[in-house]
Scaffold this active site. Structure first.
Site, mmCIF file in Angstrom:
data_model
loop_
_atom_site.group_PDB
_atom_site.id
_atom_site.type_symbol
_atom_site.label_atom_id
_atom_site.label_comp_id
_atom_site.label_asym_id
_atom_site.label_seq_id
_atom_site.Cartn_x
_atom_site.Cartn_y
_atom_site.Cartn_z
ATOM 1 N N ASP A 302 0.870 -1.332 0.115
ATOM 2 C CA ASP A 302 0.128 0.064 0.028
ATOM 3 C C ASP A 302 0.887 1.224 -0.047
ATOM 4 O O ASP A 302 2.005 1.292 0.255
ATOM 5 C CB ASP A 302 -1.179 -0.057 1.373
ATOM 6 C CG ASP A 302 -1.703 1.104 1.070
ATOM 7 O OD1 ASP A 302 -2.556 1.516 0.194
ATOM 8 O OD2 ASP A 302 -2.273 1.516 2.191
ATOM 9 N N ASP A 603 -2.066 -1.303 6.014
ATOM 10 C CA ASP A 603 -2.486 -0.962 7.201
ATOM 11 C C ASP A 603 -4.106 -0.843 7.405
ATOM 12 O O ASP A 603 -4.606 -0.463 8.441
ATOM 13 C CB ASP A 603 -1.855 0.368 7.834
ATOM 14 C CG ASP A 603 -2.145 1.456 6.648
ATOM 15 O OD1 ASP A 603 -2.786 1.134 5.711
ATOM 16 O OD2 ASP A 603 -1.518 2.637 6.767
ATOM 17 N N ASP A 607 -7.107 -3.316 3.073
ATOM 18 C CA ASP A 607 -6.163 -4.343 2.894
ATOM 19 C C ASP A 607 -6.171 -5.707 3.332
ATOM 20 O O ASP A 607 -5.520 -6.550 2.837
ATOM 21 C CB ASP A 607 -4.649 -3.756 3.417
ATOM 22 C CG ASP A 607 -4.228 -2.192 2.762
ATOM 23 O OD1 ASP A 607 -4.312 -1.972 1.604
ATOM 24 O OD2 ASP A 607 -3.856 -1.249 3.634
#
Length: 865
Positions: A302, A603, A607
């Site tokens: 990410d 996080d 995700d």
């Protein structure tokens, strides 16, 4: 127009509908509302117990039990993503139900309730907005969007992607500014975050490269042991031995050939890896994940908060035709303002720009427990930080220039304006979108504070250059006013502006992430960015951190790809933007289908499904949501992408040490088996008994085998490419080495056994010599196994003190086995003399020398190839 409240909210069983494509009135009408190896050991233990070998069986079952307990304790991976999700949205909310305004817990909401939202609220359910005033929400935990989202109530196209559904507010996100009213359209598992939790539950618990390889290795070992046992029984029967004696011999061979210490060694080696990683700020939640990192070929990361700081930072302030660089990171108000790499004087247009950014602002900055934290819009907070770096405190400025009125930021007008009393006259400061404000500017501020004609072409060129670097560009302007007693700031009054300058800001990349990505590339690991943010921003960050930024694919483009095209895109493209949770899953699965070992970092709630699907999911410990942590196999306690490099290094070291242990232990087991086979073939008495075999296997595995788990990481380990998935645990050279050592043990133990009998020694003495040959050869061979390719002296003689402690303990035990009467009775051993010891040591040293020569020749062949 006011809408009546729901008297009877309907249950949450409505079909999946495009609520964002409906008008607010239609949405309310819809709801009736107006607005294996262990198995081999178990089998061996059962057979051993059935044959009366209760000591052997007890030890084997003890090993199985200990492994099970340790594994259960270490690998207890909580399936608590749904529970964490529920905790994340449990909060008191203000609703209108049945015509009454009341406070409810979020868990009591049902579709049809109308929820009131204000700044600071956590949104308790999925809402279709029906009213809003300057409503901004932080959707980063769901979409990955780094900027607060300005909400609207206008109807959208049914195909609008999640991150662009401005008329929706989603459970678990937070209100940054403004107020609003929303119609509950989904709660619990039916929300977007609930649907993500469903994706987490649907993702399988994947086996790791280690478990796959150990399963194949165990199956191979089972067939090898079974075949050897059948061969032994067949040969014995043809030589006239009784079936019972041959069955006993076959069981003894199986007990000898099975590496009883291997499961414990695997568990201990992985546990040591867990401890080492914890010291390097990586917490392992799933034990085999230690090794999986060492096999990783692709890391899907990410962007927001993982590769970047997750803190908007002003990087440049353009005033009077000059660009001023602003240093520092995050919300810490420390950093220099420079021009042409020299400290800049804070005066003229530069000073006015900093003042404008600080006063036309509703955010606040505070220092709390050693960290700088913000309240409000991160963009406005970044302007406060920039002003402090120029020595201008917003509280002092607010006292010098008291605010008279404000026009809050609105998505329609695209700017914010504040009116202030000044020295002798009033001033209005404005900040907002360049395309909206630049046409309203009639002049611009010069370096000394005097007005100059506006050079619109130059300004637009500068703004375009900043945008291409992934920056968000704001225009700062002002207008002098003579305030009357009843002055009111209006939109019509915001014209005839004086341009102060442009501000370029960005959520900057982590410095440590740049070096970590470089190290990953040198280790043969590809890094891919999968984010919910915009493509331009993603590409700009990708260029800064060293990723392949030639192209970015958006979620909308991914949705149009078939399986084959997606497979190719997942392989060739390294930047993916505006990606939704299901698409993250598809990308991870596409990479896995190509044989990649995928690590996924993240996080946010968005995700979590991909974290669980990946071969190893890596969650951020500080900024990560509980849902992400529960779904991950590893958590970084410092949220630092650079810690992944350390974890990969440790993972490779763990695999190296496992292979060292296997290479060390198997020759003993095979050598013991070959001794029994040789005795049967030659019609000789067994050189070692089953109980002596068990003594050798268990004591050496614990005392001189397990210390290999503490071996330090060898140099150059991060310059190797990742191991291929199809590579076996042992390659051809190591198999040849194991065969060589097994044959040497057979020759040394069986040869000295026959020599002792020929010289007139008793059977017990001869067997004692054979047992000590096995142990001493193992002790000498241990040094050969400290490095599988180089001489052990290159590692340092005392770099692993556990080796010496284990050798000393093992030697003491062997002396006890040889000379203590109680041990002689239990294990059928007898004292031996110095001559016999000299013969034993000579055999051990000769074996170690021959193995060293073989290792040297193997290294030469490898270097030539």
């Amino acid at each position: 127009m006011a809408l009546p409240d729901p008297a009877f909210p309907v249950p949450d069983d409505a079909p999946d509908l495009a609520w964002h494509a409906d008008t607010a009135e239609a949405a309310t009408r819809r709801l009736g509302v107006d607005r294996a190896l262990v198995l081999v050991l178990i089998a061996a233990g059962a057979i051993t117990a059935a044959l009366g070998e209760f000591v052997d069986a007890s030890v084997i079952f003890g090993v199985v039990l200990v492994n099970a307990l340790i594994g259960y304790w270490q690998e207890a991976k909580a399936e608590g993503a749904l529970a964490a999700l529920a905790r994340s949205v449990t909060t008191p909310v203000t609703v209108r139900r049945g015509g009454h305004r009341q406070q409810l817990d979020a868990t009591q909401l049902v579709p049809g309730d109308i929820v009131m939202l204000a700044a600071g609220d956590r949104i308790p359910a999925d809402l279709r907005l029906i009213q809003q005033h300057e409503l901004h929400t932080d959707d980063s935990m769901l979409t990955g969007e780094s900027q607060p989202v300005t909400k609207d109530i206008a109807t959208l196209h049914p195909d609008t992607v999640l991150a662009d559904r401005l008329n929706m507010a989603y459970a678990g996100t937070t209100v940054v500014a403004g107020q609003g009213t929303g119609l509950v359209i989904a709660t619990g598992d039916a929300t977007e975050t609930g649907r993500i939790a469903g994706l987490i539950a649907a993702a399988p618990d994947l086996v790791t490269p280690l478990t796959r390889k150990m399963a194949r290795f165990s199956n191979w070992l089972l067939w090898a042991i079974g075949g050897l046992a059948l061969l032994t029984v067949g040969v014995g029967l043809t030589r006239g031995e009784t079936a019972f004696d041959m069955f006993i011999a076959a069981v003894a061979l199986a007990v000898g050939a099975i590496p009883e210490g291997l499961p414990a060694a695997v568990t201990v080696t992985l546990a040591i890896g867990v401890a080492r990683m914890a010291k390097r700020r990586a917490i392992i939640r799933h034990l085999p994940a230690v090794e999986t990192l060492g096999s990783t070929t692709v890391i899907c990361s990410d962007k927001t908060g993982t590769l970047t700081e997750n803190a908007m930072t002003v990087r440049v302030l353009w005033c009077a035709g000059e660009g001023y660089a602003i240093g520092g990171h995050g919300y810490n108000p420390e950093g220099a303002i420079s021009h042409d790499e020299m400290p800049a004087g804070i005066d003229g247009a530069l000073r006015e720009g900093l003042i404008a950014g600080a006063l036309c602002n509703d955010a606040s900055l505070r220092h709390d427990h050693g960290q700088w934290k913000i309240t409000g819009d991160p963009t406005e907070a970044a302007l406060l930080v920039a002003a402090r770096k120029g020595g201008l405190d917003e509280h002092t400025l607010g006292a010098l220039f008291p605010r008279r009125d404000v026009l809050p930021f609105d998505a329609t007008r695209q700017f914010m304006a504040t009116a202030h009393d000044g020295d002798g006259q009033g001033v209005v400061y404005i900040k907002g979108a360049l395309e909206r404000l630049l046409p309203l500017c009639v002049d611009q501020l010069s370096a000394n504070g005097q007005p100059l004609p506006v050079d619109r072409a130059a300004i637009e060129k500068i703004a375009c250059a900043y945008a291409e670097q992934g920056m968000r560009v704001l225009l700062l302007a002002r207008r002098n006013f003579n305030f009357g007693q009843n002055f009111r700031l209006t939109v019509e009054g915001v014209d005839q502006l004086t341009l102060i300058g442009l501000v370029g800001m960005i959520d900057p990349p982590r410095k440590a992430a740049i070096g970590a990505i470089r190290s990953c590339h040198s280790a043969g690991i590809r890094v891919k960015m999968i984010t919910g943010d915009h493509a331009v921003t993603a590409l700009a960050i990708a260029r800064q951190i060293g990723l392949n930024a030639e192209k970015a694919l958006t979620g909308r483009e991914l949705a149009l790809l078939d399986a084959a095209a997606l497979d190719e895109a997942a392989h060739s493209v390294d930047v993916f933007a505006r990606v939704e949770p299901e698409q993250k899953l598809r990308l991870v699965r596409a990479l896995q289908a190509r044989g990649e070992v995928v690590a996924m970092t993240g996080d946010g709630v968005n995700d979590a499904p991909a974290l669980k699907q990946a071969d190893i999911g890596i969650a951020m410990g500080l900024a990560g949501t509980e849902v992400a942590k529960e779904a991950a196999a590893m958590v970084l306690t410092d949220d630092n992408f650079a810690s992944i490099e350390a974890a990969v290094e440790e993972g490779r070291g763990v695999w190296d040490n496992l292979v060292k242990f296997i290479t060390w232990t198997l020759p003993t087991n095979f050598g013991e088996g070959l001794v029994i086979v040789a005795a049967i073939l030659f019609g000789s008495t067994l050189p070692i008994t089953p109980l002596q075999i068990l003594w050798i296997n268990m004591t050496t595995a614990v005392l001189i085998g397990l210390p290999l788990a503490f071996e330090p990481i060898e140099r150059g380990i991060m310059r190797r490419p990742p191991r291929r998935l199809d590579m076996p645990v042992l390659d051809g050279s190591l198999i040849r080495r194991i065969i060589l050592v097994s044959v040497l043990m057979l020759a040394g133990a069986f040869g000295l056994f026959l020599l002792e009998l020929k010289q007139g020694h008793t059977l017990a003495e001869a067997r004692t010599v054979a047992v000590n040959v096995f142990v001493m050869v193992e002790m000498a061979y241990l040094f050969n196994c400290r490095s599988l390719t180089h001489g052990f002296w290159k590692l340092g003689l005392f770099s692993n003190p556990w080796i010496w402690a284990g050798l000393g303990s093992m030697l003491a035990l062997q002396l006890a086995l040889t000379y203590l009467p109680v041990m002689n009775r239990l294990f059928q051993t007898a004292p031996i003399g110095l001559v016999e010891w000299a013969e034993i040591v000579a055999v051990a040293l000769l074996c170690s020398l021959l193995i060293g020569i073989e290792k040297w020749l193997s290294r030469i062949r490898t270097e030539k190839s």
